[in-house]
Write an enzyme that holds these catalytic residues in place. Structure first.
Site, mmCIF file in Angstrom:
data_model
loop_
_atom_site.group_PDB
_atom_site.id
_atom_site.type_symbol
_atom_site.label_atom_id
_atom_site.label_comp_id
_atom_site.label_asym_id
_atom_site.label_seq_id
_atom_site.Cartn_x
_atom_site.Cartn_y
_atom_site.Cartn_z
ATOM 1 N N GLU A 132 0.877 -1.149 -0.110
ATOM 2 C CA GLU A 132 -0.076 -0.140 0.100
ATOM 3 C C GLU A 132 1.026 1.280 -0.110
ATOM 4 O O GLU A 132 1.875 1.173 0.549
ATOM 5 C CB GLU A 132 -1.042 -0.039 1.364
ATOM 6 C CG GLU A 132 -0.265 0.020 2.468
ATOM 7 C CD GLU A 132 -1.107 -0.498 3.849
ATOM 8 O OE1 GLU A 132 -1.972 -1.301 3.515
ATOM 9 O OE2 GLU A 132 -0.993 0.338 4.575
ATOM 10 N N LYS A 134 2.790 4.842 1.110
ATOM 11 C CA LYS A 134 3.314 5.044 2.084
ATOM 12 C C LYS A 134 2.860 6.699 1.910
ATOM 13 O O LYS A 134 3.433 7.516 1.397
ATOM 14 C CB LYS A 134 4.982 4.939 2.275
ATOM 15 C CG LYS A 134 5.396 5.590 3.514
ATOM 16 C CD LYS A 134 6.837 5.133 3.800
ATOM 17 C CE LYS A 134 7.268 5.264 5.269
ATOM 18 N NZ LYS A 134 7.287 6.787 5.551
ATOM 19 N N ASP A 136 2.492 10.402 2.887
ATOM 20 C CA ASP A 136 3.261 11.334 3.688
ATOM 21 C C ASP A 136 2.438 12.292 4.497
ATOM 22 O O ASP A 136 2.299 13.513 3.964
ATOM 23 C CB ASP A 136 4.075 12.085 2.505
ATOM 24 C CG ASP A 136 5.444 12.622 3.055
ATOM 25 O OD1 ASP A 136 5.491 12.577 4.260
ATOM 26 O OD2 ASP A 136 6.115 13.469 2.207
ATOM 27 N N TYR A 243 -4.998 2.416 8.182
ATOM 28 C CA TYR A 243 -4.084 1.348 7.599
ATOM 29 C C TYR A 243 -3.592 0.518 8.543
ATOM 30 O O TYR A 243 -2.818 -0.484 8.541
ATOM 31 C CB TYR A 243 -2.867 1.774 6.748
ATOM 32 C CG TYR A 243 -2.125 2.876 7.577
ATOM 33 C CD1 TYR A 243 -1.371 2.384 8.719
ATOM 34 C CD2 TYR A 243 -1.911 4.190 6.846
ATOM 35 C CE1 TYR A 243 -0.527 3.372 9.207
ATOM 36 C CE2 TYR A 243 -1.244 5.017 7.634
ATOM 37 C CZ TYR A 243 -0.436 4.708 8.740
ATOM 38 O OH TYR A 243 0.402 5.521 9.145
ATOM 39 N N LYS A 331 11.187 2.850 -0.257
ATOM 40 C CA LYS A 331 11.102 4.112 -0.600
ATOM 41 C C LYS A 331 11.536 4.394 -2.312
ATOM 42 O O LYS A 331 12.152 3.619 -3.072
ATOM 43 C CB LYS A 331 12.288 4.897 0.124
ATOM 44 C CG LYS A 331 12.147 4.965 1.567
ATOM 45 C CD LYS A 331 10.877 5.500 1.971
ATOM 46 C CE LYS A 331 10.951 6.245 3.287
ATOM 47 N NZ LYS A 331 11.837 7.005 3.762
ATOM 48 N N CYS A 425 46.398 14.418 14.367
ATOM 49 C CA CYS A 425 44.635 15.083 14.548
ATOM 50 C C CYS A 425 44.881 16.661 14.342
ATOM 51 O O CYS A 425 45.744 17.460 14.778
ATOM 52 C CB CYS A 425 44.516 15.004 15.987
ATOM 53 S SG CYS A 425 43.024 15.743 16.496
ATOM 54 N N CYS A 428 44.393 18.668 18.022
ATOM 55 C CA CYS A 428 45.510 18.755 18.949
ATOM 56 C C CYS A 428 46.707 18.149 18.608
ATOM 57 O O CYS A 428 47.609 18.164 19.420
ATOM 58 C CB CYS A 428 44.804 17.740 20.098
ATOM 59 S SG CYS A 428 44.824 16.050 19.735
ATOM 60 N N CYS A 443 42.221 9.739 16.575
ATOM 61 C CA CYS A 443 43.374 10.800 17.186
ATOM 62 C C CYS A 443 43.667 10.068 18.382
ATOM 63 O O CYS A 443 42.941 9.445 19.004
ATOM 64 C CB CYS A 443 42.853 12.251 17.290
ATOM 65 S SG CYS A 443 43.406 13.081 18.805
ATOM 66 N N CYS A 449 43.056 16.190 23.759
ATOM 67 C CA CYS A 449 42.470 16.396 22.668
ATOM 68 C C CYS A 449 41.147 17.340 22.764
ATOM 69 O O CYS A 449 40.246 16.520 23.201
ATOM 70 C CB CYS A 449 42.096 15.533 21.582
ATOM 71 S SG CYS A 449 41.402 16.011 20.010
HETATM 72 S S1 IVH Z 1 2.338 1.010 8.844
HETATM 73 C C1 IVH Z 1 4.010 -0.989 12.121
HETATM 74 N N1 IVH Z 1 1.535 2.089 6.650
HETATM 75 O O1 IVH Z 1 5.111 5.540 7.937
HETATM 76 C C2 IVH Z 1 3.656 -0.329 11.023
HETATM 77 N N2 IVH Z 1 2.572 3.375 7.988
HETATM 78 O O2 IVH Z 1 8.003 5.182 8.463
HETATM 79 C C3 IVH Z 1 3.358 1.003 11.304
HETATM 80 N N3 IVH Z 1 3.131 5.673 6.870
HETATM 81 O O3 IVH Z 1 4.987 6.358 11.239
HETATM 82 C C4 IVH Z 1 3.054 1.820 10.300
HETATM 83 N N4 IVH Z 1 1.965 5.328 5.303
HETATM 84 O O4 IVH Z 1 3.250 7.482 9.738
HETATM 85 C C5 IVH Z 1 2.114 2.130 7.613
HETATM 86 N N5 IVH Z 1 0.383 2.533 4.427
HETATM 87 C C6 IVH Z 1 1.001 3.052 5.809
HETATM 88 C C7 IVH Z 1 1.865 4.107 5.978
HETATM 89 C C8 IVH Z 1 2.518 4.095 7.049
HETATM 90 C C9 IVH Z 1 2.683 6.172 5.968
HETATM 91 C C10 IVH Z 1 3.844 6.179 7.881
HETATM 92 C C11 IVH Z 1 3.381 6.061 9.226
HETATM 93 C C12 IVH Z 1 4.660 5.470 9.929
HETATM 94 C C13 IVH Z 1 5.728 5.751 8.854
HETATM 95 C C14 IVH Z 1 6.929 4.868 9.476
#
Ligand code: IVH
Length: 694
Positions: A132, A134, A136, A243, A331, A425, A428, A443, A449
């Site tokens: 799913e 991520k 932001d 989620y 990412k 160093c 120092c 060092c 130092c």
């Molecule tokens: S799951 C144990 N699902 O990413 C799992 N997190 O880097 C907990 N986030 O703090 C998070 N989209 O704020 C999950 N589809 C998604 C997400 C998600 C964004 C964020 C969330 C978390 C951070 C972790």
């Protein structure tokens, strides 16, 4: 492109690297702000900008003493930090580990398959993952009791967040009431965000009215949710994707996918790009699909999250520190650019490590100006044959430090000198040497130092160590340079008189500092051990030592004994899982050093270190016991056996000694079982162990 050149995770940064990066981030973010406000034409995407700020915040959080006066955190979008009540999360809100490419993803999947024995035994058994986007935004935990929203908390540090209940009621997509049939207690977690178009409209409106202009949708969402006046929140278009769940009284679902369907049925918004995938090919295909649609989505995403679908597997996989073993964030790729290396400079850290720093011709990478990057160590420079004057390719991945990846054009650099790493160093002038097998050059100045002394003291008072509020890095340096403090013990001998008349210190701030110091005259053992700044001993290792030895007296006694090769004490130290030979050497050497013991004695006459108490393991029959697994286990992998034992408060060791409480022996157990029997220890079968622990 070398995929092993990675930006450094925040928790692995050295203080020097942190300082460097904070400096670069402050400048970069400021540059971007200027472009944003003055030209109305940012070169960086909102998500990238946001990633920078988050990286900055994360580094500042870990290195509070390195927070700069010009920190971006103090400028834009800084929401009120007080004013909201605090809420301790019933279940901690976790973070996620990262992968950046398919290979790392495969490693992640492999590690899960190894952990779950039935999967490593049967490669054909599928491992479904839910993929799913991520989102932001900012994560929030919503607590429903009897179907009614009773509480909403921000993530905070994962353990404790801010009470934003009143404001959450104004977020579209956060139902105030749930249909009949939901669990009595239900915490729904997800991301609050602002749609891109709403963000633009809000900024336009605010600008016309002379109000606040936000840097990106995430800041706008955070700033809007964390408003003390919830009327303002009501006026801001916030949305929510659900989620995950936290505390629940009952679970009627057994997969993440089924839970997502329930969320939908209960009236929550879930992301339409949520898919159950089977195997890495399906996962990668979905990653690509999401990437292709990224630009047209009306909200920012910075990657794709994968979660093991089966909840019983999630439970068994559990967590490593603050991240689950059953989920990972993939990412989106890094930005790259080419620039000229103008110079290489050296910074000296707490343990004397000389870190080479690339001074770059400022260059925009993904819209952010980068002018410095760490070069890690002497080998890195030599292996890449990096010379001043070269054109180098640099990379800035999402939320991490810029890296020099390679030399792209050396312009026939053979007539230019290779970089000669200093043998002294720069601070120092002591010899700088590189021990065999070590990457770092250090060092040897130790206590003479100034750079090391500054960094050691900064480390001592820092957030994860003594956490002395009001004693910032610049104060430590000034106090040291003026002779007020030379060693940590001196901090506890500071008096108001010594500070009176110093620039920037008023009666009130002096009182506050004295109170902050006095508050730390009693301290937990893991913090204390971490504060000592023993080489290679980070927070996790400090905790392991506290757990193993229980008190400072026991630790010091054991380390004294461990100086003898072949001693039981050395064996005990090496048996601690997570402590290898090189670390053990640093620890033993630290406690063997006379000067360290003098500092320690002095410190201990001013400070009380609390004995370590094992976390409550609910009357677990194996809490505090030492267990050795040997031979083949039938129902679980070694990894799972160890994780389970540790979650019950047991210590898992690799070798058998008098101190072992249980030896769990499966088929094929050899010398360890034999030794256990000779020593008259309790030897259990796997089944007996399972019976004991379940
Ligand atoms: S799951 C144990 N699902 O990413 C799992 N997190 O880097 C907990 N986030 O703090 C998070 N989209 O704020 C999950 N589809 C998604 C997400 C998600 C964004 C964020 C969330 C978390 C951070 C972790």
């Amino acid at each position: 492109m070398s995929s092993d050149v990675r930006v450094i995770p925040v928790d692995e940064l050295t203080s020097v690297e942190a300082d460097l990066e904070l400096e670069a981030l402050a400048r970069e973010i400021k540059d971007h702000d200027q472009r944003y406000y003055q030209d109305d034409a940012p070169l960086v995407t909102d998500a990238e900008y946001d990633a920078l700020r988050r990286r900055n915040e994360a580094i500042e959080k870990r290195f509070p003493l390195s927070v700069r006066p010009d920190s971006p955190t103090n400028r834009v979008g800084a929401a009120p930090v007080s004013g909201f009540g605090k809420i301790k999360h019933a279940k901690p809100m976790l973070s996620l580990g990262n992968v950046f490419d398919e290979e790392e993803l495969q490693d992640f999947i492999d590690s899960i398959r190894r952990f779950l024995k039935e999967l490593s035994d049967n490669p054909d058994v599928p491992l479904e993952m839910v993929a799913e986007p991520k989102i932001d935004g900012l994560s929030i935990s919503l607590r429903y009791e009897h179907g009614k929203l009773v509480q909403a908390a921000t993530r905070g540090d994962g353990v404790e967040g801010e009470d934003v209940t009143a404001n959450a009621r104004h977020v579209t997509d956060i139902p105030l009431e749930l249909p009949a049939g939901v669990p009595e207690v239900l915490e729904v977690r997800g991301e609050v965000y602002m749609a891109k178009k709403d963000f633009l409209a809000l900024n336009e409106r605010n600008e016309a009215q002379g109000g606040k202009v936000f840097a990106n949708p995430r800041n706008a969402a955070a700033g809007s949710l964390r408003q003390l006046d919830s009327k303002i929140t009501a006026d801001r278009p916030l949305k929510f994707f659900a989620y995950a769940y936290g505390d629940v009284s009952t679970t009627s679902w057994d997969t993440h996918g089924a839970f997502i369907d329930l969320l939908k049925a209960w009236g929550f918004s879930v992301n339409p790009y949520t898919r159950v995938c089977n195997g890495i090919d399906e996962i990668m295909a979905h990653y690509d699909t999401i990437g292709e649609h990224r630009a047209e989505l009306d909200y920012d995403i910075d990657g794709v999250v994968y979660k093991v679908n089966r909840l019983d597997w999630q439970d068994r996989l559990g967590f490593v520190s603050r991240a689950p073993r059953w989920a990972i964030a993939h990412k989106f790729p890094a930005e790259k650019a080419i620039t000229i290396l103008n110079d290489i400079t050296i910074q000296v850290g707490r343990t004397g490590v000389l870190t080479p720093v690339a001074e770059l011709e400022p260059i925009t990478v993904g819209g952010v100006v980068v002018s410095r990057a760490t070069l890690h160590n002497v080998d890195y420079i030599r292996d890449l044959d990096i010379r001043v004057g070269d054109h180098v390719e640099i990379q800035r991945a999402g939320d991490v430090i810029p890296q020099v990846l390679q030399v792209v054009d050396d312009g026939g650099h053979d007539d230019r000198d290779t970089y000669i790493f200093p043998t002294k160093c720069p601070v120092c002038d002591s010899h700088a040497i590189r021990e065999e097998g070590e990457a770092a050059t250090r060092c040897t100045g130790g206590l003479v130092c100034a750079a090391q002394a500054h960094e050691r003291l900064k480390h001592f008072v820092s957030r994860n160590a003594f956490d002395i509020e009001g004693m910032g890095g610049k104060h430590v340096v000034a106090f040291f340079d003026d002779g007020l403090i030379k060693t940590p013990g001196d901090i506890f001998r500071l008096t108001p008189e010594m500070l009176k008349g110093r620039e920037g210190w008023k009666d009130k701030s002096i009182d506050n500092l004295m109170a902050a110091i006095n508050a730390k005259r009693t301290i937990e053992m893991p913090r204390f051990v971490f504060a000592l700044g023993i080489q290679q001993v980070g927070q996790a290792t400090a905790r392991l030592l506290a757990k193993q030895y229980g008190s400072m007296a026991a630790l010091r006694g054991a380390m004294d004994g461990a100086r003898v090769i072949g001693s039981e004490q050395l064996e005990e130290l090496l048996n601690i899982d997570g402590i290898g030979a090189s670390m053990a050497k640093d620890i033993v050497e630290f406690f063997a050093e006379e000067r360290n013991n003098a500092v320690l004695d002095d410190l201990l006459s001013n400070v009380t270190v609390e004995d370590f108490e094992a976390p409550d393991t609910d009357g677990s029959p194996v809490a505090g016991k030492t267990v050795v697994f040997t031979g083949t286990l039938e129902t679980m992998s070694r990894g799972e056996a160890k994780a389970k034992a540790e979650s019950l408060g047991a210590k898992v060791s690799g070798s058998v000694s008098k101190k072992t409480d249980y030896v769990v022996a499966g088929p094929g157990a050899g010398s360890k079982e034999k030794k256990a029997r000779e020593l008259g220890l309790t030897v259990l079968s796997e089944q007996e162990w399972v019976d004991l622990t379940s």
